[in-house]
Design a protein around this motif. Structure first.
Motif, PDB file in Angstrom:
ATOM      1  N   UNK A 114       3.465   4.192  -2.517  1.00 43.64           N
ATOM      2  CA  UNK A 114       3.090   2.784  -2.714  1.00 43.64           C
ATOM      3  C   UNK A 114       2.183   2.253  -1.613  1.00 43.64           C
ATOM      4  N   UNK A 115       2.058   3.046  -0.527  1.00 46.16           N
ATOM      5  CA  UNK A 115       1.211   2.619   0.583  1.00 46.16           C
ATOM      6  C   UNK A 115       0.465   3.800   1.154  1.00 46.16           C
ATOM      7  N   UNK A 116      -0.857   3.669   1.259  1.00 38.48           N
ATOM      8  CA  UNK A 116      -1.684   4.772   1.731  1.00 38.48           C
ATOM      9  C   UNK A 116      -2.413   4.366   2.997  1.00 38.48           C
ATOM     10  N   UNK A 117      -2.217   5.175   4.014  1.00 37.96           N
ATOM     11  CA  UNK A 117      -2.830   4.931   5.312  1.00 37.96           C
ATOM     12  C   UNK A 117      -4.043   5.849   5.385  1.00 37.96           C
ATOM     13  N   UNK A 145      -0.869  -0.240  -1.989  1.00 32.92           N
ATOM     14  CA  UNK A 145      -1.580  -0.811  -0.846  1.00 32.92           C
ATOM     15  C   UNK A 145      -2.358   0.280  -0.126  1.00 32.92           C
ATOM     16  N   UNK A 181       7.678   9.258   5.664  1.00 36.42           N
ATOM     17  CA  UNK A 181       6.272   9.316   5.251  1.00 36.42           C
ATOM     18  C   UNK A 181       5.766  10.743   5.358  1.00 36.42           C
ATOM     19  N   UNK A 199       3.421  -4.593   4.082  1.00 37.12           N
ATOM     20  CA  UNK A 199       2.838  -4.983   2.800  1.00 37.12           C
ATOM     21  C   UNK A 199       3.513  -4.247   1.641  1.00 37.12           C
ATOM     22  N   UNK A 200       3.838  -2.971   1.853  1.00 39.06           N
ATOM     23  CA  UNK A 200       4.497  -2.196   0.800  1.00 39.06           C
ATOM     24  C   UNK A 200       5.869  -2.789   0.496  1.00 39.06           C
ATOM     25  N   UNK A 201       6.663  -3.022   1.523  1.00 35.55           N
ATOM     26  CA  UNK A 201       8.025  -3.497   1.294  1.00 35.55           C
ATOM     27  C   UNK A 201       8.045  -4.922   0.785  1.00 35.55           C
ATOM     28  N   UNK A 212      -1.551  -0.505  12.381  1.00 36.88           N
ATOM     29  CA  UNK A 212      -1.935  -0.266  11.000  1.00 36.88           C
ATOM     30  C   UNK A 212      -0.770   0.245  10.169  1.00 36.88           C
ATOM     31  N   UNK A 213      -0.005   1.160  10.743  1.00 33.25           N
ATOM     32  CA  UNK A 213       1.128   1.728  10.008  1.00 33.25           C
ATOM     33  C   UNK A 213       2.196   0.665   9.747  1.00 33.25           C
ATOM     34  N   UNK A 223       7.454   6.820  -0.004  1.00 31.14           N
ATOM     35  CA  UNK A 223       6.555   5.770  -0.498  1.00 31.14           C
ATOM     36  C   UNK A 223       5.327   5.552   0.367  1.00 31.14           C
ATOM     37  N   UNK A 224       5.230   6.283   1.479  1.00 34.93           N
ATOM     38  CA  UNK A 224       4.093   6.082   2.378  1.00 34.93           C
ATOM     39  C   UNK A 224       3.454   7.425   2.717  1.00 34.93           C
ATOM     40  N   UNK A 255       0.964  -1.763   7.079  1.00 38.43           N
ATOM     41  CA  UNK A 255       1.053  -1.121   5.768  1.00 38.43           C
ATOM     42  C   UNK A 255       2.487  -1.158   5.259  1.00 38.43           C
ATOM     43  N   UNK A 256       3.412  -0.777   6.115  1.00 34.42           N
ATOM     44  CA  UNK A 256       4.829  -0.775   5.763  1.00 34.42           C
ATOM     45  C   UNK A 256       5.285  -2.158   5.314  1.00 34.42           C
ATOM     46  N   UNK A 291      -4.357   0.948   3.286  1.00 37.75           N
ATOM     47  CA  UNK A 291      -4.691   0.431   4.619  1.00 37.75           C
ATOM     48  C   UNK A 291      -5.716   1.381   5.227  1.00 37.75           C
ATOM     49  N   UNK A 340       7.100  -4.691  -2.872  1.00 40.99           N
ATOM     50  CA  UNK A 340       8.099  -4.087  -3.746  1.00 40.99           C
ATOM     51  C   UNK A 340       9.172  -5.077  -4.160  1.00 40.99           C
ATOM     52  N   UNK A 358      11.943   4.890   7.844  1.00 37.23           N
ATOM     53  CA  UNK A 358      11.010   4.957   6.723  1.00 37.23           C
ATOM     54  C   UNK A 358      10.321   6.318   6.694  1.00 37.23           C
TER      55      UNK A 358
END
Lengths: 220, 220
Positions: free
Chosen positions: B180-183, B197, B95, A213-215, A206-207, B156-157, A210-211, B199, A218, B93
């Motif tokens: 920009x991305x939420x888990x 995004x 987070x 899709x974000x990148x 999942x992580x 961003x995460x 997510x990463x 997730x 962007x 990355x």
DNA sequence: TAGATTGTTAATCGATTAACAATC
DNA sequence: TAGATTGTTAATCGATTAACAATC
């Protein structure tokens, strides 16, 4: 309008996998709405906040017969009852957790599972420093006790929250104890005999998704 | 054989969602194989233990060009490198985690994420009894500090591991801080602006789906 | 060569969407 | 009635599988 098969847990057969995975999402949402006092709701109002098309949800429902009548909105209570039946959540389902680390304890204390009809009956570990300690009102038992415990209590579902290196062994022990469904949080591909369902819960997937899709987003 | 587009993170466009979700699974498996000293592997040996057809995996790879040459097996190291690039896991990355309960701590201490290129930079809560305590070498900070922290660190995460009732507010704060991305581990459907995004990681969905498959299978 | 493997396309299969009749 | 809603089928879309050429 004659009532179609199948009313409840007798469904299966041609119900798509994708639909089965959406039913719990509908159920969660409906319980939240009920808690807010919502009694009736249209398919649009129900589906769209979940980012699901109303027509798709009705299509999903349609595999299991009629949930309302044309022209009439859904009754929240009726939907909860029907979906719970379909998902076989009627009677309390016992399960155990292997691994009493932070993740095992987090699962044990996630009270939502009990609202959904699951009942934690045992938690197991091998770390002598935590054996006997209490998690969610249950003593942490030694892993050696697990197979006999599973058999005598008639438990068919087990969660694996141990390090990857230990997971296959724990899986084998669960199967030996009569488990038919394994909820696997360890990042290994378990091999289990035919008839035993393994549901992987690989958090890093999942992580990473997510990463990605974000990148990817962007750059656009 | 001319090398096809796209080599790395520039992919997207027509790559199916289903493929994107399988790439992390391949990557996990390959890292486990590398740890065991495996250097070369055929598509069958790689795919089948994951219950994935070899042809499907080759088909997935094909979206991103050539990973080997016809007749030659894959090099584990090459695949790891290529898949990491594709998944944008090159540079570390950063987070953060909102919620330092058992689940938040479990995520924080799940060291695997670091192997995959993620770097936990902060963990936040509102419970005064745990503020300042250390989780995974980081102090638990007050949630109020989060938006400024996110902006100044350029993060961003964010993972949400708070009760459902608090989740939307935390989501809004994360967005305000530039996430920009939420888990999302909280069992609510978050609403976030276009371009952010979300997730969902709804654990109870997995447990219910497992229960369904077990009980459906036991009737056959 | 013979057998095995990857890359690649076409065929099949399944899931989503669109559309609308029946109903309120 | 008019507008809105569910149930239901057909059309579209996407993902998986099968098949095989090229290559080792």
């Amino acid at each position: 309008m004659p009532d179609k098969t199948p009313r409840n847990c007798d469904a299966l057969a041609k119900v798509p996998e994708a639909t089965i995975l959406r039913l719990p999402v509908y159920l969660n949402r409906l319980k939240a709405l009920r808690a807010r006092g919502v009694v009736q709701i249209s398919s649009r109002e129900l589906a769209e906040p979940m980012n699901i098309k109303a027509g798709q949800m009705r299509h999903d429902f349609h595999y299991f017969g009629n949930f309302s009548r044309p022209g009439r909105p859904y009754e929240v209570e009726v939907l909860i009852k029907r979906l719970s039946e379909i998902m076989c959540l009627g009677n309390s389902t016992p399960y155990v957790i292997a691994g009493a680390g932070l993740l095992g304890q987090a699962i044990a204390n996630y009270s939502r599972f009990e609202d959904d009809g699951f009942n934690l009956r045992g938690i197991f570990d091998i770390n002598p420093r935590i054996l006997g300690m209490t998690v969610h009102d249950l003593p942490i038992r030694h892993m050696e006790e697990m197979p006999a415990f599973l058999s005598s209590e008639g438990i068919h579902i087990g969660a694996i929250a141990v390090p990857p290196s230990a997971a296959q062994d724990i899986c084998d022990q669960m199967v030996a104890g009569g488990v038919r469904g394994i909820w696997n949080f360890a990042l290994v591909d378990l091999s289990a005999p035919e008839g035993v369902v393994v549901q992987d819960e690989f958090l890093s997937v999942g992580l990473m998704a997510l990463n990605y899709k974000v990148k990817a987003g962007m750059r656009e």
